[in-house]
Design an enzyme around this catalytic site. Structure first.
Site, mmCIF file in Angstrom:
data_model
loop_
_atom_site.group_PDB
_atom_site.id
_atom_site.type_symbol
_atom_site.label_atom_id
_atom_site.label_comp_id
_atom_site.label_asym_id
_atom_site.label_seq_id
_atom_site.Cartn_x
_atom_site.Cartn_y
_atom_site.Cartn_z
ATOM 1 N N HIS A 240 0.896 -1.175 0.052
ATOM 2 C CA HIS A 240 0.039 -0.015 -0.202
ATOM 3 C C HIS A 240 0.935 1.191 -0.127
ATOM 4 O O HIS A 240 1.800 1.435 0.819
ATOM 5 C CB HIS A 240 -0.939 0.130 1.199
ATOM 6 C CG HIS A 240 -1.792 0.985 1.345
ATOM 7 N ND1 HIS A 240 -1.640 2.230 1.739
ATOM 8 C CD2 HIS A 240 -3.281 1.076 1.400
ATOM 9 C CE1 HIS A 240 -2.703 3.133 1.797
ATOM 10 N NE2 HIS A 240 -3.726 2.453 1.368
ATOM 11 N N ARG A 282 -2.724 1.262 -4.557
ATOM 12 C CA ARG A 282 -2.637 -0.065 -4.621
ATOM 13 C C ARG A 282 -2.526 -0.769 -6.090
ATOM 14 O O ARG A 282 -3.100 0.008 -6.894
ATOM 15 C CB ARG A 282 -3.417 -0.655 -3.608
ATOM 16 C CG ARG A 282 -3.160 -0.737 -2.248
ATOM 17 C CD ARG A 282 -4.169 -1.476 -1.250
ATOM 18 N NE ARG A 282 -5.429 -0.870 -1.326
ATOM 19 C CZ ARG A 282 -6.488 -1.567 -1.204
ATOM 20 N NH1 ARG A 282 -6.751 -2.651 -0.695
ATOM 21 N NH2 ARG A 282 -7.829 -0.626 -0.953
ATOM 22 N N LYS A 285 -6.027 -0.141 -8.338
ATOM 23 C CA LYS A 285 -6.824 0.654 -7.673
ATOM 24 C C LYS A 285 -6.893 1.807 -8.469
ATOM 25 O O LYS A 285 -6.139 2.082 -9.522
ATOM 26 C CB LYS A 285 -6.460 0.819 -6.410
ATOM 27 C CG LYS A 285 -6.570 -0.283 -5.473
ATOM 28 C CD LYS A 285 -7.894 -0.591 -5.175
ATOM 29 C CE LYS A 285 -8.378 -1.895 -4.290
ATOM 30 N NZ LYS A 285 -9.695 -2.232 -4.114
ATOM 31 N N ASP A 288 -5.725 8.359 -7.099
ATOM 32 C CA ASP A 288 -6.167 9.136 -6.041
ATOM 33 C C ASP A 288 -5.105 10.631 -5.733
ATOM 34 O O ASP A 288 -3.790 10.200 -5.490
ATOM 35 C CB ASP A 288 -6.373 8.480 -4.845
ATOM 36 C CG ASP A 288 -6.914 9.190 -3.498
ATOM 37 O OD1 ASP A 288 -6.893 10.321 -3.604
ATOM 38 O OD2 ASP A 288 -7.458 8.503 -2.784
ATOM 39 N N CYS A 290 -4.077 12.118 -3.087
ATOM 40 C CA CYS A 290 -3.447 11.910 -1.818
ATOM 41 C C CYS A 290 -2.088 11.347 -2.061
ATOM 42 O O CYS A 290 -1.028 11.580 -1.523
ATOM 43 C CB CYS A 290 -4.313 11.617 -0.671
ATOM 44 S SG CYS A 290 -4.573 9.749 -0.864
ATOM 45 N N TYR A 291 -2.216 10.338 -3.073
ATOM 46 C CA TYR A 291 -0.736 9.457 -3.234
ATOM 47 C C TYR A 291 -0.114 10.093 -4.067
ATOM 48 O O TYR A 291 1.222 9.703 -4.318
ATOM 49 C CB TYR A 291 -1.284 8.247 -3.811
ATOM 50 C CG TYR A 291 -2.222 7.313 -3.044
ATOM 51 C CD1 TYR A 291 -1.296 6.814 -1.992
ATOM 52 C CD2 TYR A 291 -3.587 7.104 -3.359
ATOM 53 C CE1 TYR A 291 -2.417 5.983 -1.241
ATOM 54 C CE2 TYR A 291 -4.109 6.477 -2.537
ATOM 55 C CZ TYR A 291 -3.367 5.645 -1.208
ATOM 56 O OH TYR A 291 -4.301 4.878 -0.459
ATOM 57 N N ASP A 385 -9.668 14.398 -4.505
ATOM 58 C CA ASP A 385 -9.109 12.804 -4.747
ATOM 59 C C ASP A 385 -9.014 12.675 -6.508
ATOM 60 O O ASP A 385 -7.871 12.438 -6.924
ATOM 61 C CB ASP A 385 -10.036 11.945 -4.266
ATOM 62 C CG ASP A 385 -9.964 10.576 -5.037
ATOM 63 O OD1 ASP A 385 -9.260 10.142 -5.829
ATOM 64 O OD2 ASP A 385 -10.679 9.618 -4.239
ATOM 65 N N ASP A 392 -11.627 18.136 0.052
ATOM 66 C CA ASP A 392 -11.583 18.244 1.236
ATOM 67 C C ASP A 392 -10.133 18.587 1.882
ATOM 68 O O ASP A 392 -9.269 18.601 1.006
ATOM 69 C CB ASP A 392 -11.983 16.695 1.802
ATOM 70 C CG ASP A 392 -11.186 15.778 1.227
ATOM 71 O OD1 ASP A 392 -9.746 15.675 1.914
ATOM 72 O OD2 ASP A 392 -11.453 15.009 0.486
ATOM 73 N N HIS A 395 -7.331 15.994 1.346
ATOM 74 C CA HIS A 395 -6.713 15.870 -0.108
ATOM 75 C C HIS A 395 -6.053 17.129 -0.483
ATOM 76 O O HIS A 395 -4.972 17.287 -1.304
ATOM 77 C CB HIS A 395 -7.825 15.720 -1.194
ATOM 78 C CG HIS A 395 -8.182 14.036 -1.089
ATOM 79 N ND1 HIS A 395 -9.115 13.574 -0.293
ATOM 80 C CD2 HIS A 395 -7.491 13.053 -1.528
ATOM 81 C CE1 HIS A 395 -9.252 12.324 -0.557
ATOM 82 N NE2 HIS A 395 -8.331 12.018 -1.292
#
Length: 455
Positions: A240, A282, A285, A288, A290-291, A385, A392, A395
């Protein structure tokens, strides 16, 4: 025709040639994940088409970071949140960190009254026996301790830094130490890599990290590296992005990074950057925002670790692994021996940032900036995201952190500034640099380092 009707498999028509029905029935059905992936790709492609179709003199405006809107969104959140935020009552130090750090990245200073209010609030979250809870009177927790300490370091005033009761914080972290060598998040809580990182990061940042806290953590994190190369939350789980950053950063702070298979880790992280230009957390997936930090910072850390990577890539390296435990002063149980020399752990984080990058970006840093600026920004302020999601504070914090990482990833010297060709959009997009091991603005880290080194 909308994207969902293009990507969803169509049922065979009623009646007609039976052979056509049989042929249609043999078509593979798409999974929910595949359908969602196609929808995301379609939305992102529509956004990128606007950029590619724009006139050359208009592209800079399309790629602009909307600073004023983000500052307004984050500042407003610090002063007042809607009643719906009651679901985050146990995460209030995190809300402080996401907003305060986001504003610091934008080089926005808080007024004195607001700073003092935040310091006073976090002091009420500090348990009398050590550690910070999710709110006043709540159970102390390693995650909210990390958020509170990072917030106070980012504020950086003497009042903020001296409000941290380091002796009690140290005792709390020692109580969270598990027999495996790892940490648990709170009393009776889960043991995982996230707990290891938050404990080691906080202890390093406030200069209380010692052998008692460090003992066995490196071996536990190494046991969480998977066959893919990334790091899982616990042994035998799935790799992850968040845990990979936490594990790698903790290993650097412990000076035990050689216990990880770095070539494999770098390969796994690099392949998490997809066709959308952002990172997924991951395998298989969705992208996103945030990654942008969790994966982007992990692979940025690796740019300073290429000497270890080169050593591990030698054919002869595997033959040396059997003697690593003895060389590191570890016992058969994986815990550091009592005869280990005294280690100045606080220097590892400081010295790491003084090193130059040993290689250029190991990910497509311009592409990541493109995803953040075009797909994650919300016109009213804040970041999200992915297209189709709401903005938000979480993020907003990590998209901006990832943007900073990507802007500075091509630098060769530790004190130089990014060149225009290493940035996307106008140079006014440039954010403050961070210390990627802690995710606090670099200047604030250096001030805290000086403050706690004199304690």
């Amino acid at each position: 025709m909308d994207s969902s009707s293009r990507t969803q498999p169509q049922p065979p028509p009623a009646g007609g040639d039976p052979s056509e029905d049989e042929s249609a029935a043999e078509l593979p059905r798409l999974t929910v994940t595949q359908v969602e992936q196609m929808k995301v790709e379609a939305r992102v492609a529509d956004i990128y088409r606007v950029l590619f179709d724009a006139a050359p003199n208009a592209k800079s405006a399309v790629l602009e970071l909307w600073r004023d809107q983000h500052v307004e969104y984050l500042t407003k959140g610090l002063r007042h949140l809607a009643p719906s935020f009651h679901v985050l009552d146990a995460n209030r130090p995190w809300l402080c960190y996401w907003m305060v750090h986001g504003l610091a990245l934008l080089d926005e200073t808080l007024d004195d009254d607001l700073e003092n209010d935040i310091v006073d609030f976090l002091s009420r979250c500090q348990d009398k026996h050590g550690g910070y809870g999710g709110g006043p009177g709540q159970l102390p927790h390693l995650a909210t301790s990390y958020a509170a300490v990072n917030t106070l370091v980012t504020i950086g005033s003497e009042k903020a830094l001296s409000s941290i009761k380091r002796e009690n914080l140290y005792k709390f972290m020692l109580l969270m130490k598990d027999k495996s060598g790892a940490f648990r998040m709170h009393d009776g809580g889960e043991v995982d890599v996230r707990a290891c990182y938050t404990a080691i990061s906080v202890a390093s940042l406030v200069n209380v990290l010692d052998d008692k806290l460090a003992r066995g953590v490196g071996n536990y994190i190494a046991s969480c590296q998977t066959y893919e190369g990334g790091i899982a939350g616990e042994p035998s789980a799935e790799a992850h992005g968040g845990y990979t950053f936490c594990g790698l950063a903790a290993m650097v702070l412990l000076n035990e990074v050689e216990k990880l298979d770095l070539p494999s880790l770098i390969g796994w992280v690099a392949f998490r950057q997809g066709v959308e230009c952002g990172f997924q957390g991951r395998t298989n997936k969705l992208v996103d925002g945030c990654y942008s930090f969790w994966q982007g910072a992990a692979i940025a850390l690796a740019q300073k670790l290429m000497t270890v990577v080169a050593e591990q890539s030698k054919p002869s390296y595997s033959s040396k692994l059997s003697s690593v435990d003895d060389a590191c002063g570890t016992s058969s149980s994986g815990l550091a021996s009592e005869k280990s020399p005294i280690v100045d752990y606080v220097k590892f984080g400081f010295d790491f940032m003084k090193q130059s990058n040993q290689i250029g970006p190991l990910f497509h840093n311009i592409a990541l900036q493109q995803y953040i600026l075009l797909c994650a920004q919300v016109l009213e302020g804040g970041l999200r995201d992915k297209p189709g999601k709401n903005r938000d504070h979480y993020h907003s914090c990590y998209c901006l952190s990832g943007l900073s990482v990507s802007q500075y990833s091509a630098m060769t010297g530790s004190d130089s500034c990014p060149l225009p060709q290493h940035m996307l959009g106008p140079y006014s997009n440039l954010l403050e640099p961070i210390h990627p091991l802690y995710n606090v603005v670099l200047e604030k880290y250096e001030e805290a380092y000086e403050f706690f080194s004199g304690e």
